[in-house]
Design a protein around this motif. Structure first.
Motif, PDB file in Angstrom:
ATOM      1  N   UNK A  46      17.432  38.700  49.754  1.00 39.03           N
ATOM      2  CA  UNK A  46      16.287  38.787  50.649  1.00 39.03           C
ATOM      3  C   UNK A  46      16.324  40.049  51.499  1.00 39.03           C
ATOM      4  N   UNK A  47      17.498  40.419  51.965  1.00 38.27           N
ATOM      5  CA  UNK A  47      17.629  41.650  52.757  1.00 38.27           C
ATOM      6  C   UNK A  47      17.333  42.870  51.893  1.00 38.27           C
ATOM      7  N   UNK A  48      17.774  42.834  50.635  1.00 38.23           N
ATOM      8  CA  UNK A  48      17.470  43.938  49.725  1.00 38.23           C
ATOM      9  C   UNK A  48      15.959  44.089  49.569  1.00 38.23           C
ATOM     10  N   UNK A  49      15.261  42.952  49.354  1.00 39.02           N
ATOM     11  CA  UNK A  49      13.806  43.018  49.196  1.00 39.02           C
ATOM     12  C   UNK A  49      13.127  43.604  50.418  1.00 39.02           C
ATOM     13  N   UNK A  50      13.539  43.176  51.606  1.00 37.82           N
ATOM     14  CA  UNK A  50      12.905  43.643  52.843  1.00 37.82           C
ATOM     15  C   UNK A  50      13.200  45.131  53.087  1.00 37.82           C
ATOM     16  N   UNK A  80      14.084  35.558  56.617  1.00 38.01           N
ATOM     17  CA  UNK A  80      15.436  36.125  56.629  1.00 38.01           C
ATOM     18  C   UNK A  80      16.160  35.699  57.899  1.00 38.01           C
ATOM     19  N   UNK A  81      15.474  35.762  59.022  1.00 34.89           N
ATOM     20  CA  UNK A  81      16.078  35.330  60.281  1.00 34.89           C
ATOM     21  C   UNK A  81      16.441  33.847  60.226  1.00 34.89           C
ATOM     22  N   UNK A  82      15.589  33.045  59.591  1.00 31.21           N
ATOM     23  CA  UNK A  82      15.846  31.606  59.489  1.00 31.21           C
ATOM     24  C   UNK A  82      17.088  31.328  58.649  1.00 31.21           C
ATOM     25  N   UNK A 103      30.193  39.343  58.622  1.00 29.52           N
ATOM     26  CA  UNK A 103      29.993  39.343  57.164  1.00 29.52           C
ATOM     27  C   UNK A 103      28.547  39.669  56.819  1.00 29.52           C
ATOM     28  N   UNK A 104      27.626  39.140  57.596  1.00 28.85           N
ATOM     29  CA  UNK A 104      26.213  39.416  57.331  1.00 28.85           C
ATOM     30  C   UNK A 104      25.860  40.868  57.663  1.00 28.85           C
ATOM     31  N   UNK A 105      26.471  41.402  58.725  1.00 25.12           N
ATOM     32  CA  UNK A 105      26.240  42.810  59.060  1.00 25.12           C
ATOM     33  C   UNK A 105      26.783  43.726  57.961  1.00 25.12           C
ATOM     34  N   UNK A 106      27.880  43.321  57.342  1.00 23.89           N
ATOM     35  CA  UNK A 106      28.441  44.106  56.236  1.00 23.89           C
ATOM     36  C   UNK A 106      27.461  44.146  55.065  1.00 23.89           C
ATOM     37  N   UNK A 107      26.786  43.016  54.831  1.00 29.52           N
ATOM     38  CA  UNK A 107      25.775  42.980  53.770  1.00 29.52           C
ATOM     39  C   UNK A 107      24.604  43.894  54.131  1.00 29.52           C
ATOM     40  N   UNK A 108      24.170  43.839  55.396  1.00 30.19           N
ATOM     41  CA  UNK A 108      23.080  44.719  55.845  1.00 30.19           C
ATOM     42  C   UNK A 108      23.424  46.188  55.590  1.00 30.19           C
ATOM     43  N   UNK A 135      25.619  47.393  53.447  1.00 32.87           N
ATOM     44  CA  UNK A 135      25.676  47.629  52.000  1.00 32.87           C
ATOM     45  C   UNK A 135      24.274  47.862  51.439  1.00 32.87           C
ATOM     46  N   UNK A 136      23.322  47.036  51.853  1.00 32.69           N
ATOM     47  CA  UNK A 136      21.953  47.160  51.350  1.00 32.69           C
ATOM     48  C   UNK A 136      21.322  48.473  51.796  1.00 32.69           C
ATOM     49  N   UNK A 137      21.566  48.880  53.040  1.00 35.67           N
ATOM     50  CA  UNK A 137      21.050  50.173  53.517  1.00 35.67           C
ATOM     51  C   UNK A 137      21.538  51.304  52.624  1.00 35.67           C
ATOM     52  N   UNK A 138      22.794  51.235  52.225  1.00 32.33           N
ATOM     53  CA  UNK A 138      23.362  52.269  51.360  1.00 32.33           C
ATOM     54  C   UNK A 138      22.736  52.222  49.963  1.00 32.33           C
ATOM     55  N   UNK A 139      22.502  51.003  49.456  1.00 32.91           N
ATOM     56  CA  UNK A 139      21.878  50.857  48.137  1.00 32.91           C
ATOM     57  C   UNK A 139      20.475  51.463  48.135  1.00 32.91           C
ATOM     58  N   UNK A 140      19.708  51.191  49.178  1.00 31.22           N
ATOM     59  CA  UNK A 140      18.336  51.695  49.254  1.00 31.22           C
ATOM     60  C   UNK A 140      18.313  53.210  49.438  1.00 31.22           C
ATOM     61  N   UNK A 141      19.192  53.728  50.286  1.00 32.27           N
ATOM     62  CA  UNK A 141      19.283  55.181  50.468  1.00 32.27           C
ATOM     63  C   UNK A 141      19.653  55.862  49.160  1.00 32.27           C
TER      64      UNK A 141
END
Length: 437
Positions: free
Chosen positions: A99-103, A357-359, A374-379, A381-387
Motif C-alpha cells: 500500500x505504501x508503494x502504491x501511494x 494506510x493510516x488505519x 519497522x514501518x519507518x524502515x519500510x517507508x 525502502x519504498x522511497x528508495x524504490x520509487x526514486x
C-alpha cells in the motif's frame, strides 16, 4: 406540452435532483451513520436474494442464499490477543509495504507529470490502495488481473517492477509495454496483467474470456492443477453499462472463476454515483443474476481481504463468480488534469480521515505485529524504490522509430514498410494521387 414547456420541466427535474444529491452528500459527510450506503459499516457477508413470501426460490437463488453467511464479521480491536489477530506479522508487513508503494509511486507520478515527464491523461489511485492490495496480494502469479485506466497500482500489486511501470509512464523502451501503452494501458504477460483499458467497461469482457480460458483448460483440456482465477477491477460509473450486465450473466451461466470488483469511489469523473443510478447499492446486481453480491468497506484492507479470501476461494473451487462492491474514495481529482472542484470539502475531509494506510498502520502497531521503527524502515525502502524507478525511467532510451508500426499491421512489410526496408510513408510519392481521390 410544447417544446419550451418540456425543456423547462426537464431543467427543473435536473436542478431538483442535483440539489437533493448535494444535500445527501453533505448530510452524510456530517452524519456518517445516517446512511446505510455511504461510509457504511454494514456486516461483511454475502447478501442473499430476498424471496417473496410463498414464492419458491429458483436453484440460482438458493445457491446465492447458501453462500450468504460464509464471511463472518471480524472487528479489529485496539487491544487484540494473538489468537484473534486477522493477519500474521509477515502478512501485515506485506500489505503495508504494498500500500505504501502504491501511494508513494502515485505521488511521484504527480510530480513527474507536472514536470513534463509524462504526457496524456494520468489517473492516480491515492486513497483506494486497500482494494488493490486486499485482492491482488492473495493471488497466484498465474491468476489474471484486468484493470481500468487507473491501473498503475494494480500493476505494482501484481508484481510488475516499479522501474517498468514508471518507464512505461515516461514512454520509454524499458517500460512494461516498451513505451507503447502509457498510463492507461499497462500490460505484462509475465505477471498475467491483461490490461489497462481506457474505455470504461471494455476490460470486463476480456476478463470474462480469461476466466473462461481457465475453466476450459481445467474441464476440457484436463490440465491438472489449473485453478486459476481472474479478478476484474472497474468503477461505479461502469455499472450501468451493457457489457457489465452481459458478462455477469455469462459468468454465472457458465460458473466462471472470476471476481467482479467494483471500486466504487462515488464519482464517475464529475458525476455523483447517487445521481447516475436508480439504486446506488451495486452489490444487489449480483444476486439478480444468481451470484453472491457483497458490499465491503473499501477503506479497510483487512475487511477487503476477508471478503477477497472467500470470493477467490469460491472461484478456485469451481463455485462460480462473485460481485464485490468496495466502497472507497479517491483523494485526488479524476485525473491530474481535473481541478477537483465538484466534490464538497466536507466529503473529501471525511474520507481523508479514514486513510486506509493510516488505519492499517494503527492496527499493526496496536496489535504489536510490528514496531514504529519497522514501518519507518519500510517507508524508507519504498522511497528508495520509487526514486530508483524515476532515475531508471529518465535514463532509459526512447523507443526506436522501427517500433512505430509493430502491433499495428499483421504483416508490416505488406503495407507499412517498402521492399527496401524503408517506411513507405517517407517516400515522396506515397501520397501521390490522394488529392484527386
Amino acid at each position: 406540452m410544447s417544446a419550451a414547456s418540456l425543456s423547462s420541466a426537464i431543467n427543473a427535474i435536473r436542478s431538483s435532483s442535483f440539489a437533493h444529491d448535494r444535500s445527501a452528500l453533505a448530510s452524510n459527510a456530517s452524519h456518517p451513520s445516517s446512511s446505510a450506503f455511504l461510509g457504511s459499516t454494514a456486516r461483511l457477508r454475502f447478501n442473499p436474494i430476498s424471496s417473496s413470501a410463498g414464492r419458491p426460490r429458483s436453484s440460482a437463488a438458493v445457491a446465492a442464499v447458501a453462500a450468504s453467511n460464509v464471511v463472518k464479521e471480524k472487528q479489529p480491536k485496539s487491544s487484540v490477543s494473538g489468537s484473534n489477530l486477522l493477519i500474521t506479522k509477515e502478512e501485515g508487513l506485506e500489505l503495508y509495504e504494498d500500500m505504501v508503494l502504491g501511494r508513494a509511486f502515485e505521488d511521484m507520478c504527480a510530480q513527474m507529470y507536472y514536470r513534463g515527464k509524462m504526457f496524456g491523461f494520468v489517473h492516480l489511485y491515492n486513497g483506494q490502495e486497500a482494494v488493490s492490495t486486499g485482492f491482488i496480494k492473495l493471488l497466484k502469479q498465474e491468476d489474471s488481473v484486468v484493470s481500468t485506466y487507473r491501473d498503475h497500482v494494480h500493476a505494482l500489486s501484481k508484481g510488475v517492477p516499479a522501474r517498468q511501470v514508471m518507464s512505461e509512464l515516461f514512454g520509454k523502451e524499458t517500460g512494461c509495454c516498451r513505451g507503447q501503452g502509457g498510463s492507461m494501458h499497462m500490460f505484462s504477460k509475465e505477471h498475467n496483467l491483461i490490461g489497462g483499458f481506457a474505455f470504461i467497461g471494455e476490460g470486463i469482457p476480456i476478463a470474462t474470456g480469461a476466466a473462461f480460458t481457465s475453466k476450459y483448460k481445467r474441464e476440457v483440456l484436463k490440465e491438472e492443477g489449473c485453478d486459476h482465477v481472474t479478478v476484474a477491477f472497474f468503477g461505479d460509473g461502469t455499472c450501468n453499462n451493457g457489457q457489465f450486465f452481459e458478462c455477469l450473466n455469462m459468468a454465472q451461466l457458465w460458473k466462471l472463476p472470476i471476481i467482479f470488483v467494483v471500486e466504487n469511489n462515488l464519482w464517475a469523473i464529475g458525476m455523483s454515483h447517487l445521481r447516475a443510478t436508480s439504486d446506488p447499492q451495486i452489490w444487489k446486481k449480483g444476486p439478480a443474476f444468481g451470484m453472491p453480491g457483497v458490499h465491503v468497506d473499501g477503506m479497510d484492507v483487512l475487511k477487503v481481504r476477508e471478503v477477497a479470501k472467500e470470493a477467490v476461494g469460491r472461484a478456485r473451487r469451481g463455485e462460480g463468480p462473485t460481485l464485490v462492491e468496495c466502497e472507497t474514495y479517491r483523494f485526488r481529482g479524476h485525473s491530474l488534469a481535473d481541478p477537483d472542484e465538484l466534490r464538497e470539502p466536507a466529503e473529501k475531509a471525511k474520507y481523508a480521515a479514514r486513510d486506509p494506510i493510516a488505519a492499517l498502520k494503527k492496527y499493526i502497531i496496536e496489535s504489536k505485529l510490528a514496531s514504529e521503527a519497522e514501518l519507518k524502515a519500510i517507508d524508507k525502502k519504498i522511497d528508495e524504490v520509487v526514486e530508483d524507478a524515476v532515475e531508471f525511467a529518465d535514463a532509459s532510451p526512447q523507443p526506436p522509430r522501427s517500433q512505430l508500426l509493430e502491433n499495428v499491421f499483421a504483416d508490416p512489410k505488406g503495407f507499412g514498410i517498402g521492399p527496401d526496408g524503408r517506411y513507405r510513408c517517407e517516400d515522396p510519392n506515397f501520397t501521390a494521387g490522394t488529392a484527386k481521390v
